[in-house]
Design a protein around this motif. Sequence first.
Motif, PDB file in Angstrom:
ATOM      1  N   LEU A 144       0.855  -1.020   0.084  1.00 34.90           N
ATOM      2  CA  LEU A 144      -0.063  -0.058  -0.115  1.00 34.90           C
ATOM      3  C   LEU A 144       0.915   0.980  -0.118  1.00 34.90           C
ATOM      4  O   LEU A 144       0.563   2.152  -0.723  1.00 34.90           O
ATOM      5  N   MET A 145       2.005   1.200   0.520  1.00 34.71           N
ATOM      6  CA  MET A 145       2.979   2.353   0.773  1.00 34.71           C
ATOM      7  C   MET A 145       3.540   2.786  -0.633  1.00 34.71           C
ATOM      8  O   MET A 145       3.595   3.576  -0.982  1.00 34.71           O
ATOM      9  N   ARG A 146       3.718   1.556  -1.286  1.00 33.78           N
ATOM     10  CA  ARG A 146       4.490   1.490  -2.641  1.00 33.78           C
ATOM     11  C   ARG A 146       3.252   2.259  -3.829  1.00 33.78           C
ATOM     12  O   ARG A 146       3.673   3.052  -4.498  1.00 33.78           O
ATOM     13  N   GLN A 147       2.135   1.898  -3.581  1.00 39.00           N
ATOM     14  CA  GLN A 147       1.140   2.539  -4.212  1.00 39.00           C
ATOM     15  C   GLN A 147       1.007   3.932  -4.175  1.00 39.00           C
ATOM     16  O   GLN A 147       0.818   4.673  -5.034  1.00 39.00           O
ATOM     17  N   GLU A 171      11.228   5.523   2.554  1.00 44.40           N
ATOM     18  CA  GLU A 171      10.543   4.762   3.627  1.00 44.40           C
ATOM     19  C   GLU A 171       9.838   3.452   2.983  1.00 44.40           C
ATOM     20  O   GLU A 171       9.860   2.383   3.437  1.00 44.40           O
ATOM     21  N   SER A 172       9.229   3.566   1.725  1.00 44.74           N
ATOM     22  CA  SER A 172       8.514   2.543   1.293  1.00 44.74           C
ATOM     23  C   SER A 172       9.424   1.694   0.898  1.00 44.74           C
ATOM     24  O   SER A 172       9.399   0.123   0.755  1.00 44.74           O
ATOM     25  N   CYS A 197       2.603   3.006   7.610  1.00 43.43           N
ATOM     26  CA  CYS A 197       1.658   3.126   6.446  1.00 43.43           C
ATOM     27  C   CYS A 197       0.720   4.191   6.453  1.00 43.43           C
ATOM     28  O   CYS A 197       0.494   4.890   5.474  1.00 43.43           O
ATOM     29  N   PRO A 198      -0.024   4.613   7.414  1.00 39.90           N
ATOM     30  CA  PRO A 198      -0.956   5.648   7.545  1.00 39.90           C
ATOM     31  C   PRO A 198      -0.413   6.955   7.357  1.00 39.90           C
ATOM     32  O   PRO A 198      -0.813   7.519   6.599  1.00 39.90           O
ATOM     33  N   VAL A 199       1.143   6.961   7.678  1.00 44.23           N
ATOM     34  CA  VAL A 199       1.564   8.316   7.606  1.00 44.23           C
ATOM     35  C   VAL A 199       1.950   8.711   6.140  1.00 44.23           C
ATOM     36  O   VAL A 199       1.817   9.809   5.664  1.00 44.23           O
TER      37      VAL A 199
END
Length: 252
Positions: A16-19, A54-55, A95-97
């Motif tokens: 999800l972070m990558r997307q 980060e990702s 992830c939410p950040v």
Amino acid sequence: MVAATRLDCAVGSAALMRQAVAQAVHHATHRSAFGGPLVDKPLMRNVLADMALESEAATTTAMRLAAAYDADTEQERAFRRLGVAVTKYWVTKRCPVIAAEALECLGGNGYVEESGMPRLFRESPLNSVWEGSGNVQALDVLRVLQREPQALNAFLVEIGRARGADHRLDAAVKDLLGELGDLEGIEARARRIVERMALVLQGSLLVRFAPPAVADAFAASRLGPDWGTTFGTLPPTLDLASLVTRARPTEH
């Protein structure tokens, strides 16, 4: 099976972070403002590079743990016993950040449902509570540290594979060992310890497997003192452009 499901949570959050980062980089590449593409503006470039870093750290760590399941040796089982809990805690927290920052990169369009970013934002906290909240993961790490010395040894062997490659990583490992050696009030420090374990593990993996620009940026910010409290605060002396380019989706 529980550990494998926890790894699923970490992998899902990394994806999800990558997307989210890909959406932000794509938008900034094709959106012009203030006389040129947003991606070329120094401040936006810093934000995008920080998120991309980060990702990549999350993805690299998740894939290393997946490889530990594939190998399934005694050493790898001991490593993943700690590694999964540490990574599940940290990656799902980040992830939410990332989702919120990526949404903001699209401006008002990012808040509109049709952009897809609100869906990513809504989904981003799920994996942090699924299969054990942050406190559950942190307490599980403490339990392992106190009862399963072979798991800690395997974890230290893993991070030790990058020993001597970066002085900031070596210093961070030394600080972590100091934290682990002090058992007084350890439960109150559980999140602090797990966070440091996660960063040291990510740093070790990036130093070994990522391009030098990525490893240097991670060590300078996550392991060194030169980083702020929000995305976009990387040291400007780093090769930020290469970090952004690396995260840019391939267009066919």
